[in-house]
Write a protein that holds these residues in place. Structure first.
Motif, PDB file in Angstrom:
ATOM      1  N   GLY A 157      63.888  31.832  14.195  1.00 45.48           N
ATOM      2  CA  GLY A 157      62.949  32.201  13.149  1.00 45.48           C
ATOM      3  C   GLY A 157      63.679  32.359  11.834  1.00 45.48           C
ATOM      4  O   GLY A 157      64.799  31.894  11.671  1.00 45.48           O
ATOM      5  N   GLY A 158      63.051  33.032  10.884  1.00 49.31           N
ATOM      6  CA  GLY A 158      63.687  33.203   9.586  1.00 49.31           C
ATOM      7  C   GLY A 158      63.019  34.289   8.770  1.00 49.31           C
ATOM      8  O   GLY A 158      62.308  35.139   9.308  1.00 49.31           O
ATOM      9  N   ILE A 159      63.192  34.230   7.469  1.00 43.19           N
ATOM     10  CA  ILE A 159      62.631  35.223   6.558  1.00 43.19           C
ATOM     11  C   ILE A 159      62.239  34.543   5.256  1.00 43.19           C
ATOM     12  O   ILE A 159      62.569  33.378   5.024  1.00 43.19           O
ATOM     13  CB  ILE A 159      63.643  36.352   6.238  1.00 43.19           C
ATOM     14  N   SER A 185      69.279  37.036   8.267  1.00 44.56           N
ATOM     15  CA  SER A 185      68.261  36.398   9.110  1.00 44.56           C
ATOM     16  C   SER A 185      67.895  34.991   8.659  1.00 44.56           C
ATOM     17  O   SER A 185      66.961  34.396   9.200  1.00 44.56           O
ATOM     18  CB  SER A 185      66.997  37.265   9.145  1.00 44.56           C
ATOM     19  N   LEU A 186      68.610  34.456   7.676  1.00 42.03           N
ATOM     20  CA  LEU A 186      68.309  33.120   7.185  1.00 42.03           C
ATOM     21  C   LEU A 186      69.444  32.185   7.572  1.00 42.03           C
ATOM     22  O   LEU A 186      70.559  32.296   7.071  1.00 42.03           O
ATOM     23  CB  LEU A 186      68.135  33.131   5.667  1.00 42.03           C
ATOM     24  N   ARG A 187      69.138  31.270   8.496  1.00 46.95           N
ATOM     25  CA  ARG A 187      70.146  30.327   8.975  1.00 46.95           C
ATOM     26  C   ARG A 187      69.589  28.914   8.968  1.00 46.95           C
ATOM     27  O   ARG A 187      68.383  28.703   9.083  1.00 46.95           O
ATOM     28  CB  ARG A 187      70.595  30.700  10.395  1.00 46.95           C
ATOM     29  N   THR A 232      65.957  25.762   6.646  1.00 47.59           N
ATOM     30  CA  THR A 232      65.745  27.170   6.963  1.00 47.59           C
ATOM     31  C   THR A 232      64.240  27.361   7.115  1.00 47.59           C
ATOM     32  O   THR A 232      63.450  26.469   6.778  1.00 47.59           O
ATOM     33  CB  THR A 232      66.275  28.073   5.838  1.00 47.59           C
ATOM     34  N   VAL A 233      63.816  28.531   7.610  1.00 47.32           N
ATOM     35  CA  VAL A 233      62.380  28.756   7.833  1.00 47.32           C
ATOM     36  C   VAL A 233      61.997  30.167   7.416  1.00 47.32           C
ATOM     37  O   VAL A 233      62.860  31.040   7.285  1.00 47.32           O
ATOM     38  CB  VAL A 233      62.002  28.532   9.312  1.00 47.32           C
ATOM     39  N   ASN A 234      60.693  30.371   7.252  1.00 44.77           N
ATOM     40  CA  ASN A 234      60.228  31.721   6.947  1.00 44.77           C
ATOM     41  C   ASN A 234      59.872  32.475   8.229  1.00 44.77           C
ATOM     42  O   ASN A 234      60.024  31.955   9.343  1.00 44.77           O
ATOM     43  CB  ASN A 234      59.070  31.694   5.943  1.00 44.77           C
ATOM     44  N   GLN A 235      59.376  33.684   8.066  1.00 40.07           N
ATOM     45  CA  GLN A 235      59.157  34.568   9.210  1.00 40.07           C
ATOM     46  C   GLN A 235      57.939  34.195  10.057  1.00 40.07           C
ATOM     47  O   GLN A 235      57.767  34.721  11.155  1.00 40.07           O
ATOM     48  CB  GLN A 235      58.998  36.017   8.719  1.00 40.07           C
ATOM     49  N   ASP A 236      57.094  33.290   9.579  1.00 38.46           N
ATOM     50  CA  ASP A 236      55.897  32.897  10.322  1.00 38.46           C
ATOM     51  C   ASP A 236      56.131  31.689  11.218  1.00 38.46           C
ATOM     52  O   ASP A 236      55.196  31.203  11.845  1.00 38.46           O
ATOM     53  CB  ASP A 236      54.755  32.586   9.346  1.00 38.46           C
ATOM     54  N   MET A 237      57.371  31.199  11.257  1.00 42.49           N
ATOM     55  CA  MET A 237      57.692  29.985  11.988  1.00 42.49           C
ATOM     56  C   MET A 237      58.668  30.272  13.125  1.00 42.49           C
ATOM     57  O   MET A 237      59.420  31.240  13.090  1.00 42.49           O
ATOM     58  CB  MET A 237      58.354  28.958  11.050  1.00 42.49           C
ATOM     59  N   ARG A 238      58.644  29.391  14.118  1.00 43.48           N
ATOM     60  CA  ARG A 238      59.721  29.309  15.093  1.00 43.48           C
ATOM     61  C   ARG A 238      60.103  27.839  15.199  1.00 43.48           C
ATOM     62  O   ARG A 238      59.232  26.976  15.309  1.00 43.48           O
ATOM     63  CB  ARG A 238      59.311  29.857  16.467  1.00 43.48           C
ATOM     64  N   VAL A 239      61.407  27.583  15.133  1.00 42.67           N
ATOM     65  CA  VAL A 239      61.886  26.198  15.159  1.00 42.67           C
ATOM     66  C   VAL A 239      62.831  26.024  16.342  1.00 42.67           C
ATOM     67  O   VAL A 239      63.697  26.870  16.584  1.00 42.67           O
ATOM     68  CB  VAL A 239      62.600  25.834  13.840  1.00 42.67           C
ATOM     69  N   LEU A 240      62.654  24.927  17.065  1.00 39.82           N
ATOM     70  CA  LEU A 240      63.456  24.636  18.246  1.00 39.82           C
ATOM     71  C   LEU A 240      64.494  23.571  17.945  1.00 39.82           C
ATOM     72  O   LEU A 240      64.171  22.465  17.483  1.00 39.82           O
ATOM     73  CB  LEU A 240      62.557  24.143  19.381  1.00 39.82           C
ATOM     74  N   TYR A 241      65.750  23.894  18.237  1.00 40.00           N
ATOM     75  CA  TYR A 241      66.819  22.894  18.268  1.00 40.00           C
ATOM     76  C   TYR A 241      67.046  22.581  19.738  1.00 40.00           C
ATOM     77  O   TYR A 241      67.596  23.389  20.482  1.00 40.00           O
ATOM     78  CB  TYR A 241      68.082  23.462  17.613  1.00 40.00           C
TER      79      TYR A 241
END
Length: 231
Positions: free
Chosen positions: A78-80, A124-126, A156-165
């Motif tokens: 996730g992210g922020i 939290s931002l990667r 990078t992504v915001n807090q409303d997302m989930r990203v899969l590697y």
């Protein structure tokens, strides 16, 4: 103001061309024909979407039953949203920052948000390497659809997302198609709409299983999907 409205004074000053009555009828007839054509094209496009969804489901149903939970497909992240009050996080930013408005059900080639190198100092931002698969987890669009995107750039992504590697045994393209095939079932069973903002129930979502083809060379086990993330 608290809401937008139309200024009566400005509206009254707007000018439009008024051709002779016969020209008006001819113009209206042409534009009406365009409207009807647009309706036909939308109906054809919707039919094609349904056809494509059907054959995608047929193809994926032929995969050997090696179902694994979504949580074990690779590394989810996730992210922020970096502070908007700090211009140094945003001005002249070059690093993509993914938000729910950038995710479509086809692919995501262009991401509008950009953050700076300084913003990357936030814990939290990667950066998520491409290709990856993004899922919107919190947004009122979830009341209608579950947006899933194939991300083709490091982001990078915001807090409303989930990203899969994805894990080494999987491709992002396959996971994207498999999740799209199940998206309506996932949405109907895993999305909560009882609050002011619709949200995906994480426990239900990450416990959802999709079929993953076994390796043709040595047979990929369930464990391999959870442990063989790419370096």
């Amino acid at each position: 103001m608290t809401r937008f409205n139309v200024s009566k004074v400005r509206l009254a000053s707007v000018k439009i061309p008024i051709p002779p009555i016969e020209a008006q009828r001819e113009i209206a007839q042409v534009l009406n024909s365009f409207t009807e054509l647009e309706k036909e094209l939308k109906a054809e496009l919707e039919a094609r979407h349904r056809q494509y969804a059907h054959y995608r489901r047929v193809i994926l149903d032929q995969v050997q039953p090696n179902a694994v939970p979504i949580s074990s497909l690779g590394r989810w992240q996730g992210g922020i949203t970096p502070s908007k009050a700090n211009p140094a996080y945003w001005e002249s930013g070059t690093i993509p920052w993914l938000a729910s408005m950038d995710v479509s059900n086809t692919s995501t080639d262009a991401i509008r948000g950009r953050v700076t190198e300084l913003a990357m100092t936030e814990p939290s931002l990667r950066l998520v390497p491409a290709p990856s698969v993004a899922v919107v987890m919190r947004s009122n669009i979830l009341r209608r659809t579950l947006p899933i995107g194939l991300i083709k750039v490091d982001t990078t992504v915001n807090q409303d997302m989930r990203v899969l590697y994805p894990a080494r045994a999987l491709t992002a393209e396959y996971v994207f198609q498999a999740l799209r095939a199940d998206s309506e079932r996932i949405r109907s069973l895993c999305v909560r709409t009882d609050g002011s903002m619709a949200a995906v129930d994480s426990q239900g979502f990450f416990g959802w299983e999709i079929r993953c083809p076994r390796s043709r060379r040595n047979g990929a086990s369930r464990r391999s999907f959870a442990t063989s993330t790419r370096s």
